[in-house]
Design an enzyme around this catalytic site. Structure first.
Site, PDB file in Angstrom:
ATOM      1  N   GLY A 150       0.817  -1.208   0.000  1.00 38.41           N
ATOM      2  CA  GLY A 150       0.000   0.000   0.000  1.00 38.41           C
ATOM      3  C   GLY A 150       0.845   1.250   0.000  1.00 38.41           C
ATOM      4  O   GLY A 150       0.532   2.240   0.673  1.00 38.41           O
ATOM      5  N   TYR A 168     -15.142  -4.714   9.245  1.00 36.43           N
ATOM      6  CA  TYR A 168     -13.889  -3.943   9.262  1.00 36.43           C
ATOM      7  C   TYR A 168     -13.087  -4.248  10.523  1.00 36.43           C
ATOM      8  O   TYR A 168     -11.863  -4.428  10.458  1.00 36.43           O
ATOM      9  CB  TYR A 168     -14.181  -2.449   9.163  1.00 36.43           C
ATOM     10  CG  TYR A 168     -12.940  -1.590   9.274  1.00 36.43           C
ATOM     11  CD1 TYR A 168     -11.944  -1.653   8.304  1.00 36.43           C
ATOM     12  CD2 TYR A 168     -12.749  -0.737  10.360  1.00 36.43           C
ATOM     13  CE1 TYR A 168     -10.792  -0.895   8.406  1.00 36.43           C
ATOM     14  CE2 TYR A 168     -11.601   0.040  10.465  1.00 36.43           C
ATOM     15  CZ  TYR A 168     -10.629  -0.038   9.492  1.00 36.43           C
ATOM     16  OH  TYR A 168      -9.485   0.721   9.607  1.00 36.43           O
TER      17      TYR A 168
END
Length: 278
Positions: free
Chosen positions: A14, A169
């Site tokens: 990322g 999440y």
């Protein structure tokens, strides 16, 4: 130990923007080698930055960069990225599991496709990259190169209120933290440190700006996490493992008490608290 990453090779997921790029640029200032692992190869008007623009910024900061387009949910792609890193830089000393997917929705509003994405990127991706990098990290330990795994994930807290609003999440992020807990113990005798780092306040990133209602003027910048990560990655792997660090607490313990420099709007007192910090 000398706080320096000169000549070290970091494998960062990322890394095309935001926190991952900030960590990469901080290491680049020492002359580190950065392997950029992410999916973004084409510009996106909603999410500025690509692997290649990130590589340019890293080299401008003083490091060497290798951009490797990779979906970390694909173990074969991750294996090829590790091979590319070794071919270019000779090994891997540090793994930063930063890639993450987020959707803050309750169960009825979370399609299974999004559930799979969050679990696949956050928990599975972290595990996959750690597994793939482990042989190189082991070799780094044997060579005395102070290897680290750093997971950008929260301290483990089994409180209902951290799960109730967005179960999927929370499961995905805590999956990363469970990797820290387990891998720190599993890899300790190998000489590989494994830690987590998490912000006390919300961090102003392009991804955060896509969440409705978030006032980024009440956030800190990614540089606070970059500076905190640097302290971890330059610490002695033999004595710094299994920790769940909070950015400002770690900086304060190392003498950095003026945190106003990290505020998007200096002088802001009502910063937005991040999730998962009791």
């Amino acid at each position: 130990m000398s706080r320096n990453l000169s000549g070290r090779t970091l494998f960062i997921t990322g890394a095309s923007r935001g926190i991952g790029l900030a960590i990469a640029k901080r290491a680049a200032r020492d002359g580190a080698n950065i392997v950029l692992v992410a999916k973004t190869t084409e510009p996106n008007p909603k999410l500025p930055g690509t692997l290649y623009s990130a590589a340019t910024e890293i080299e401008a900061a003083g490091g060497q960069a290798l951009a490797v387009p990779t979906d970390i949910r694909d173990e074969n792609a991750v294996s090829l990225a590790v091979q590319a890193a070794v071919a270019r830089f000779g090994g891997i000393d540090i793994l930063v599991n930063n890639a993450s997917a987020i959707q803050l929705t309750p169960t009825p509003a979370t399609p299974m496709k999004r559930f799979d994405l969050m679990l696949g990127v956050n928990a599975r991706g972290t595990y996959c990259c750690t597994q793939a990098c482990l042989p190189e990290l082991t070799r780094a330990a044997q060579a005395g190169r102070n290897p680290h795994v750093l997971n950008m994930s929260p301290p483990l807290s089994m409180k209902e209120h951290w799960f109730r609003p967005h179960v999927a999440y929370s499961m995905a992020k805590y999956g990363m933290s469970l990797c820290t807990l387990g891998h720190a113990g599993e890899f300790r005798n190998l000489g590989i440190a494994v830690n987590s780092l998490w912000p006390r306040t919300a961090i102003a990133t392009a991804a955060l700006q896509m969440i409705p209602g978030v006032d980024t003027r009440r956030c800190r910048t990614p540089e606070i996490l970059a500076d905190a990560a640097y302290l971890i990655l330059t610490a002695d792997a033999a004595t710094t493992s299994g920790n769940f660090f909070i950015d400002d607490a770690l900086l304060g313990a190392n003498g950095v008490t003026d945190l106003d420099r990290y505020s998007v709007v200096p002088g802001t007192k009502d910063l937005i608290p991040d999730f998962f910090v009791d």
